[in-house]
Design an enzyme around this catalytic site. Structure first.
Site, mmCIF file in Angstrom:
data_model
loop_
_atom_site.group_PDB
_atom_site.id
_atom_site.type_symbol
_atom_site.label_atom_id
_atom_site.label_comp_id
_atom_site.label_asym_id
_atom_site.label_seq_id
_atom_site.Cartn_x
_atom_site.Cartn_y
_atom_site.Cartn_z
ATOM 1 N N LYS A 102 -28.253 -14.006 0.865
ATOM 2 C CA LYS A 102 -28.402 -15.158 0.153
ATOM 3 C C LYS A 102 -28.637 -16.493 1.207
ATOM 4 C CE LYS A 102 -24.415 -13.933 0.051
ATOM 5 N NZ LYS A 102 -23.305 -13.181 -0.485
ATOM 6 N N GLU A 126 -31.655 -8.631 -5.422
ATOM 7 C CA GLU A 126 -30.798 -8.766 -6.613
ATOM 8 C C GLU A 126 -29.370 -8.857 -6.030
ATOM 9 O OE1 GLU A 126 -31.713 -8.278 -10.100
ATOM 10 O OE2 GLU A 126 -29.849 -9.283 -9.999
ATOM 11 N N GLY A 184 -8.147 -8.171 2.347
ATOM 12 C CA GLY A 184 -9.715 -8.046 2.506
ATOM 13 C C GLY A 184 -10.699 -8.500 1.405
ATOM 14 N N LYS A 202 -26.420 -19.619 -3.226
ATOM 15 C CA LYS A 202 -26.554 -18.718 -4.462
ATOM 16 C C LYS A 202 -27.404 -19.751 -5.712
ATOM 17 C CE LYS A 202 -22.959 -15.251 -3.701
ATOM 18 N NZ LYS A 202 -21.663 -14.789 -4.029
HETATM 19 N N1 LIG Z 1 -19.671 -7.892 1.645
HETATM 20 C C1 LIG Z 1 -20.160 -8.448 0.227
HETATM 21 O O1 LIG Z 1 -19.255 -8.094 -0.491
HETATM 22 C C2 LIG Z 1 -21.569 -8.697 0.298
HETATM 23 C C3 LIG Z 1 -21.790 -8.904 -1.106
HETATM 24 C C4 LIG Z 1 -22.927 -9.524 -1.520
HETATM 25 C C5 LIG Z 1 -23.979 -9.759 -0.380
HETATM 26 N N2 LIG Z 1 -23.623 -9.501 0.793
HETATM 27 C C6 LIG Z 1 -24.491 -9.934 1.978
HETATM 28 O O2 LIG Z 1 -24.686 -8.788 2.470
HETATM 29 C C7 LIG Z 1 -25.160 -8.998 3.920
HETATM 30 C C8 LIG Z 1 -24.381 -7.923 4.698
HETATM 31 O O3 LIG Z 1 -23.141 -8.300 4.663
HETATM 32 P P1 LIG Z 1 -22.009 -7.102 5.055
HETATM 33 O O4 LIG Z 1 -20.645 -7.858 4.542
HETATM 34 O O5 LIG Z 1 -22.301 -5.876 4.838
HETATM 35 O O6 LIG Z 1 -22.019 -7.493 6.472
HETATM 36 P P2 LIG Z 1 -20.984 -6.787 7.831
HETATM 37 O O7 LIG Z 1 -20.016 -5.970 7.152
HETATM 38 O O8 LIG Z 1 -20.705 -7.942 8.719
HETATM 39 O O9 LIG Z 1 -22.190 -5.687 8.220
HETATM 40 C C9 LIG Z 1 -23.296 -6.179 9.218
HETATM 41 C C10 LIG Z 1 -24.098 -5.162 9.860
HETATM 42 O O10 LIG Z 1 -25.134 -5.490 10.192
HETATM 43 C C11 LIG Z 1 -25.138 -5.284 11.666
HETATM 44 N N3 LIG Z 1 -25.692 -6.455 12.703
HETATM 45 C C12 LIG Z 1 -25.354 -7.749 12.361
HETATM 46 N N4 LIG Z 1 -26.114 -8.345 13.324
HETATM 47 C C13 LIG Z 1 -27.082 -7.601 14.056
HETATM 48 C C14 LIG Z 1 -27.750 -7.429 15.148
HETATM 49 N N5 LIG Z 1 -28.207 -8.776 15.678
HETATM 50 N N6 LIG Z 1 -28.449 -6.510 15.737
HETATM 51 C C15 LIG Z 1 -27.974 -5.352 15.050
HETATM 52 N N7 LIG Z 1 -27.056 -5.092 14.075
HETATM 53 C C16 LIG Z 1 -26.549 -6.229 13.650
HETATM 54 C C17 LIG Z 1 -23.529 -5.016 12.268
HETATM 55 O O11 LIG Z 1 -23.787 -3.785 13.129
HETATM 56 P P3 LIG Z 1 -22.262 -3.202 13.491
HETATM 57 O O12 LIG Z 1 -21.963 -2.327 12.395
HETATM 58 O O13 LIG Z 1 -22.686 -2.315 14.631
HETATM 59 O O14 LIG Z 1 -21.322 -4.324 14.005
HETATM 60 C C18 LIG Z 1 -23.151 -4.402 10.785
HETATM 61 O O15 LIG Z 1 -23.463 -2.895 10.696
HETATM 62 C C19 LIG Z 1 -24.942 -10.550 3.971
HETATM 63 O O16 LIG Z 1 -26.262 -11.107 3.914
HETATM 64 C C20 LIG Z 1 -23.987 -10.889 2.941
HETATM 65 O O17 LIG Z 1 -24.269 -12.071 2.627
HETATM 66 C C21 LIG Z 1 -22.242 -9.353 1.367
#
Ligand SMILES: NC(=O)c1ccc[n+]([C@@H]2O[C@H](COP(=O)([O-])OP(=O)(O)OC[C@H]3O[C@@H](n4cnc5c(N)ncnc54)[C@H](OP(=O)(O)O)[C@@H]3O)[C@@H](O)[C@H]2O)c1
Length: 256
Positions: A102, A126, A184, A202
């Site tokens: 987002k 989405e 968490g 959002k």
């Molecule tokens: N978490 C939620 O509930 C949720 C819900 C809806 C939307 N979102 C959105 O979904 C997206 C991901 O969120 P998340 O919670 O899954 O994040 P996260 O758990 O921090 O995961 C980020 C992933 O991206 C990789 N990464 C980050 N920066 C990188 C870079 N520069 N080069 C290579 N790899 C990189 C990390 O690698 P490593 O694993 O090796 O560290 C990790 O696997 C975000 O845009 C967030 O706003 C999240």
């Protein structure tokens, strides 16, 4: 032939996405085969809770965005850069995009959609707003026959959790935030959620879709919940109200 997917990120959302993509049992027969071609991460040696072959992992995310064998790039790394550049690179290489980001869409959506229109590819988002509802696709489908004049909603789960617990238990913000972090439900750095930044991202996306114009993220008034006290919750309750963090967008009916 299977669609080849390049996954950028294998964190919370990336892991869930990979699990769904790897679980072919019960997949609808009308869906073509989907295959994970590459997965971009920051730390390839990190233990993962999904069974992705280590040979698919790479730290070279540009190689995924530009790989001719990949059809769809799923961007789940979050943040502004390198996410924006990777999405634009992938579009320039003719790939469809799926993103949950987002922050990047609310700031660079215009640039990204313009590039996608030019390249003739989809950008699907989405999961960026209310993915569990869902809201983006129904909103798009409603545009032909409706004139939307306002969008209002509780769009941030973390603050809703904190405020609901404050309402039910009468606790203070800081204590319940700490507990939410322990469980968490809140990030170690909770600013994006509790300061309203996530909700602002959002509503920028929802308002841009609903009203058919570009809503500048920087112009959205933003107020979080840090200052809400147990006393505020009590006063609101006494008056028959509950305090919620709302994202609100309204079309001005007054002529400018
Ligand atoms: N978490 C939620 O509930 C949720 C819900 C809806 C939307 N979102 C959105 O979904 C997206 C991901 O969120 P998340 O919670 O899954 O994040 P996260 O758990 O921090 O995961 C980020 C992933 O991206 C990789 N990464 C980050 N920066 C990188 C870079 N520069 N080069 C290579 N790899 C990189 C990390 O690698 P490593 O694993 O090796 O560290 C990790 O696997 C975000 O845009 C967030 O706003 C999240």
């Amino acid at each position: 032939m299977a669609f080849q997917i390049g996954l950028l990120g294998l964190g919370t959302v990336g892991t869930g996405t990979a699990k769904i993509l790897l679980d072919v049992a019960g997949r609808h027969p009308l869906l073509q085969e989907l295959s994970i071609a590459r997965v971009g991460v920051r730390s390839p040696d990190k233990p993962r809770s999904v069974d992705v072959s280590p040979v698919l992992l790479t730290t070279d995310l540009t190689a995924i965005a530009t790989d001719p064998a990949i059809d769809i790039v799923v961007e789940l790394i979050g943040g502004l850069e390198p996410a924006r550049s990777l999405i634009l690179q992938a579009i320039a290489h003719g790939k469809h995009i799926v993103t949950a980001n987002k922050a990047v869409i609310s700031r660079y959506g215009d640039e990204i959609f313009t590039a996608a229109n030019k390249a003739g590819v989809y950008v699907l988002l989405e999961a960026s707003v209310g993915g569990g509802i869902p809201v983006i696709q129904p909103l798009k489908q409603a545009l032909g026959v409706n004139r939307i004049s306002a969008v209002t909603g509780i769009v941030n789960g973390t603050t809703n959790y904190i405020l609901t617990r404050m309402q039910r238990e009468g606790g203070d913000f800081e204590a319940i935030l700490a507990d939410a972090q322990r469980l968490g439900y809140a990030e170690a750095d909770p600013a994006a959620d509790v300061d309203g930044l996530d909700a602002a991202d959002k509503i920028a996306i929802l308002a841009s879709l609903a009203f058919g114009g570009r809503i500048e993220r920087a112009e959205i008034y933003c107020e979080g919940i840090r200052q809400v006290s147990a006393a505020d919750i009590d006063y609101a309750k006494t008056l028959g109200f509950a305090i919620k963090l709302l994202a609100i967008a309204v079309v001005s009916l007054k002529p400018l």
